[in-house]
Scaffold this active site. Structure first.
Site, PDB file in Angstrom:
ATOM      1  N   CYS A 104      -0.222  20.280  26.882  1.00 52.15           N
ATOM      2  CA  CYS A 104      -0.425  18.852  26.595  1.00 52.15           C
ATOM      3  C   CYS A 104       0.848  18.204  26.060  1.00 52.15           C
ATOM      4  CB  CYS A 104      -1.514  18.672  25.547  1.00 52.15           C
ATOM      5  SG  CYS A 104      -3.155  19.120  26.103  1.00 52.15           S
ATOM      6  N   GLU A 157       1.293  16.256  23.499  1.00 59.27           N
ATOM      7  CA  GLU A 157       1.457  16.331  22.041  1.00 59.27           C
ATOM      8  C   GLU A 157       2.116  17.645  21.646  1.00 59.27           C
ATOM      9  OE1 GLU A 157      -1.221  15.613  23.840  1.00 59.27           O
ATOM     10  OE2 GLU A 157      -2.759  14.591  22.667  1.00 59.27           O
ATOM     11  N   CYS A 170      -4.794  20.491  20.456  1.00 55.02           N
ATOM     12  CA  CYS A 170      -3.721  19.659  19.886  1.00 55.02           C
ATOM     13  C   CYS A 170      -4.077  19.183  18.480  1.00 55.02           C
ATOM     14  CB  CYS A 170      -3.423  18.474  20.800  1.00 55.02           C
ATOM     15  SG  CYS A 170      -2.564  18.966  22.315  1.00 55.02           S
TER      16      CYS A 170
HETATM   17  N1  THU Z   1      -3.688  16.171  28.196  1.00 53.96           N
HETATM   18  C1  THU Z   1      -2.696  15.928  27.289  1.00 53.96           C
HETATM   19  O1  THU Z   1      -1.500  15.967  27.609  1.00 53.96           O
HETATM   20  N2  THU Z   1      -3.055  15.643  26.023  1.00 53.96           N
HETATM   21  C2  THU Z   1      -4.344  15.574  25.572  1.00 53.96           C
HETATM   22  O2  THU Z   1      -4.579  15.476  24.379  1.00 53.96           O
HETATM   23  C3  THU Z   1      -5.447  15.593  26.547  1.00 53.96           C
HETATM   24  C4  THU Z   1      -5.096  16.167  27.868  1.00 53.96           C
HETATM   25  C5  THU Z   1      -3.294  16.476  29.572  1.00 53.96           C
HETATM   26  C6  THU Z   1      -3.515  17.906  29.982  1.00 53.96           C
HETATM   27  C7  THU Z   1      -3.652  17.779  31.476  1.00 53.96           C
HETATM   28  O3  THU Z   1      -2.357  17.820  32.058  1.00 53.96           O
HETATM   29  C8  THU Z   1      -4.231  16.396  31.708  1.00 53.96           C
HETATM   30  O4  THU Z   1      -4.052  15.695  30.475  1.00 53.96           O
HETATM   31  C9  THU Z   1      -5.692  16.389  32.078  1.00 53.96           C
HETATM   32  O5  THU Z   1      -6.437  17.145  31.194  1.00 53.96           O
END
Ligand code: THU
Length: 132
Positions: free
Chosen positions: A53, A55, A89
């Site tokens: 993710c 974050e 996260c």
């Molecule tokens: N994702 C994030 O980058 N941060 C979050 O807090 C929620 C989900 C991303 C992971 C994945 O690449 C996409 O969003 C769909 O889940």
């Protein structure tokens, strides 16, 4: 703290997203105590579980550069709704950043400010490891 600038940096980070599978772009901008901004974006993989993710990318980048104290993190996606941090996260933000401001920004640029503790009530932390 210049919230508008932090938001714009999160929006910039989002443009670097590597998300060919979900097509869900996420950007994060982490503000250090000395007003540096560290960007993070989501990085996916054909082996889906390896995705990281936005974050966590920002926080791990900051830690790798020796940064340990933070004021805020802004998080944005293209969605009309806010993109709240996922459970993993939340745990990482809590332990590695403390009770910082978490600024959620929707796809249109509207924002709302939370505290990290609001996302993780009754957290598991290093204190819990001392009781055994
Ligand atoms: N994702 C994030 O980058 N941060 C979050 O807090 C929620 C989900 C991303 C992971 C994945 O690449 C996409 O969003 C769909 O889940």
């Amino acid at each position: 703290m210049n919230i508008q600038n932090l938001i714009e940096q999160a929006q910039r980070a989002k443009t670097f997203s590597y998300s060919p599978y979900s097509k869900f772009r996420v950007g994060a901008a982490l503000l250090t105590e000395d007003d540096e901004i560290i960007l993070g974006t989501n990085v996916e993989n054909a082996s889906f579980g390896l995705t990281c993710c936005a974050e966590r990318v920002a926080i791990f980048k900051a830690y790798s550069d020796g940064k340990r104290k933070f004021k805020a993190i802004a998080i944005t996606s293209d969605d009309k709704n806010f993109c709240p941090p996922c459970g993993a996260c939340r745990q990482i933000i809590w332990e590695l950043c403390g009770d910082i401001d978490v600024i959620l920004v929707d796809g249109a640029g509207n924002h709302k400010i939370f505290k990290a503790s609001e996302f993780l009530p009754f957290p598991f932390g290093d204190e819990n490891l001392k009781g055994v």
